[in-house]
Write a protein that holds these residues in place. Structure first.
Motif, PDB file in Angstrom:
ATOM      1  N   VAL A   1       0.840  -1.198   0.000  1.00 31.20           N
ATOM      2  CA  VAL A   1       0.000   0.000   0.000  1.00 31.20           C
ATOM      3  C   VAL A   1       0.874   1.247   0.000  1.00 31.20           C
ATOM      4  O   VAL A   1       1.653   1.473   0.920  1.00 31.20           O
ATOM      5  N   GLY A   2       0.729   2.065  -1.046  1.00 29.94           N
ATOM      6  CA  GLY A   2       1.489   3.300  -1.150  1.00 29.94           C
ATOM      7  C   GLY A   2       2.751   3.141  -1.973  1.00 29.94           C
ATOM      8  O   GLY A   2       3.068   2.053  -2.463  1.00 29.94           O
ATOM      9  N   SER A   3       3.473   4.238  -2.103  1.00 30.90           N
ATOM     10  CA  SER A   3       4.706   4.233  -2.885  1.00 30.90           C
ATOM     11  C   SER A   3       5.760   3.345  -2.250  1.00 30.90           C
ATOM     12  O   SER A   3       5.918   3.327  -1.028  1.00 30.90           O
ATOM     13  N   THR A   4       6.477   2.614  -3.071  1.00 33.12           N
ATOM     14  CA  THR A   4       7.588   1.795  -2.561  1.00 33.12           C
ATOM     15  C   THR A   4       8.870   2.620  -2.465  1.00 33.12           C
ATOM     16  O   THR A   4       9.902   2.112  -2.040  1.00 33.12           O
ATOM     17  N   LYS A   5       8.806   3.896  -2.854  1.00 37.68           N
ATOM     18  CA  LYS A   5       9.992   4.758  -2.854  1.00 37.68           C
ATOM     19  C   LYS A   5      10.047   5.661  -1.624  1.00 37.68           C
ATOM     20  O   LYS A   5      11.138   6.086  -1.224  1.00 37.68           O
ATOM     21  N   ALA A   6       8.906   5.982  -1.038  1.00 35.84           N
ATOM     22  CA  ALA A   6       8.869   6.885   0.118  1.00 35.84           C
ATOM     23  C   ALA A   6       9.297   6.143   1.382  1.00 35.84           C
ATOM     24  O   ALA A   6       8.855   5.014   1.637  1.00 35.84           O
ATOM     25  N   ALA A   7      10.165   6.764   2.166  1.00 39.75           N
ATOM     26  CA  ALA A   7      10.620   6.154   3.422  1.00 39.75           C
ATOM     27  C   ALA A   7       9.597   6.411   4.516  1.00 39.75           C
ATOM     28  O   ALA A   7       9.267   7.556   4.816  1.00 39.75           O
ATOM     29  N   ARG A   8       9.077   5.326   5.090  1.00 35.83           N
ATOM     30  CA  ARG A   8       8.050   5.411   6.142  1.00 35.83           C
ATOM     31  C   ARG A   8       8.522   4.636   7.365  1.00 35.83           C
ATOM     32  O   ARG A   8       9.512   3.914   7.317  1.00 35.83           O
ATOM     33  N   GLU A   9       7.759   4.788   8.440  1.00 29.10           N
ATOM     34  CA  GLU A   9       8.094   4.076   9.670  1.00 29.10           C
ATOM     35  C   GLU A   9       7.142   2.904   9.893  1.00 29.10           C
ATOM     36  O   GLU A   9       5.928   3.044   9.732  1.00 29.10           O
TER      37      GLU A   9
END
Length: 310
Positions: free
Chosen positions: A185-193
């Motif tokens: 779910v969501g971009s695989t490029k954005a760094a998330r926690e």
């Protein structure tokens, strides 16, 4: 703390809290509606009392909370039931805490922070949520603060871990384990926690044991932000998964919302996958000389092992 009540003990964070409390020699009442699942998780476990009840029923909570020092609120509801149930649940739990003379520890997410651009978010950040669910979480937080009950509010990012089945990352992991086409779910490029539930439980119990931690907000971040691509590389290494990963976009979620009430409610939270809110753990690190830091590889390995066994 000699005895605690964990409401929502059949969920991922509730399960981690029960296990952490028990590991410290604390008696625990594991409270949830599903008796069968509670027994599957805790039957035969020392120091755990299984109590099947409804968090929206004050009589059930009153009976379960007999003799407890702290009530851990880890109850979750489907998105489409939030307006109807969350505030009612908070009010009932606070009333029970007042009558029983107990403290409250609230498992919160990051929704109340709203959009926070290009900075690590501290507990002092101004909360101006722009989503329905963010505004509701802020209402819940304010009711806790205005109640007169000693409360600690713990903000955590997206979770993953053993028994954490109602999470975004679980949807990816379950198909990878079965070697079916996995969704992210969501971009695989954005760094998330993504926070490992055991780490969140260690931090929260440590706070709950300290009198000075109450009547405050606390952020518990993950070890570090990570992209979807980096996560998938770890998952592929552990599982041998070789298929392509399907990225679930906001437009796809919006389309699915035509048929699914849950997906319809999820659309407004997709901003978190595009412009992630990243938490600062500076306050916790400064005040508590203990920092949970399970690596993503170890956490995902433990989660997958638990999934295969259960």
């Amino acid at each position: 703390m000699k005895k605690a009540l964990v409401a929502g003990a059949s969920g991922g964070m509730g399960y981690a809290l029960v296990c952490e409390l028990v590991s410290r020699g604390i008696d625990v009442v594991a409270f949830s509606r599903g008796k069968e699942k509670l027994e599957r998780l805790y039957k035969g476990q020392s120091n755990v009392i299984i109590f099947s009840g409804d968090a929206l029923n004050q009589d059930d909570l009153m009976e379960a909370a007999d003799g407890v020092d702290v009530i851990f609120h880890s109850v979750s509801f489907p998105y489409q039931e939030w307006v109807e149930k969350h505030l009612k649940c908070i009010d009932i739990m606070l009333e029970v805490a007042k009558i029983k003379g107990a403290k409250m520890a609230f498992v919160d997410n990051i929704y109340a922070y709203g959009r926070q651009i290009n900075q690590l978010v501290t507990e002092d950040a101004k909360k101006e949520p722009h989503t329905k669910k963010g505004k509701l979480r802020l209402q819940m937080e304010n009711r806790l603060k205005e109640s007169g009950v000693p409360t600690l509010i713990v903000h955590m990012p997206d979770l993953y871990g053993p028994n954490a089945e109602n999470t975004i990352l679980h949807e990816t992991l379950k198909n990878a384990v079965l070697n079916k086409k996995a969704n992210f779910v969501g971009s695989t490029k954005a760094a998330r926690e993504f926070l490992f539930t055991k780490d969140g439980a260690i931090a929260m119990v440590e706070l709950a044991l300290r009198q000075g931690a109450y009547n405050q907000n606390w952020n518990i971040p993950s070890t570090h932000p990570i992209t979807g691509d980096e996560l998938m590389a770890i998952i592929q290494e552990i599982t041998g998964y070789e298929k392509k990963v399907r990225t679930v976009s906001k437009s796809m979620i919006r389309f699915l919302g035509i048929f699914s009430p849950f997906m319809k409610e999820m659309v407004e939270m997709m901003y978190l996958t595009e412009n992630p809110v990243l938490l600062s753990g500076e306050k916790y690190q400064k005040e508590i000389n203990l920092w949970p830091s399970t690596s993503y590889r170890q956490g995902i390995q433990e989660t997958i092992s638990w999934m295969k066994e259960n």
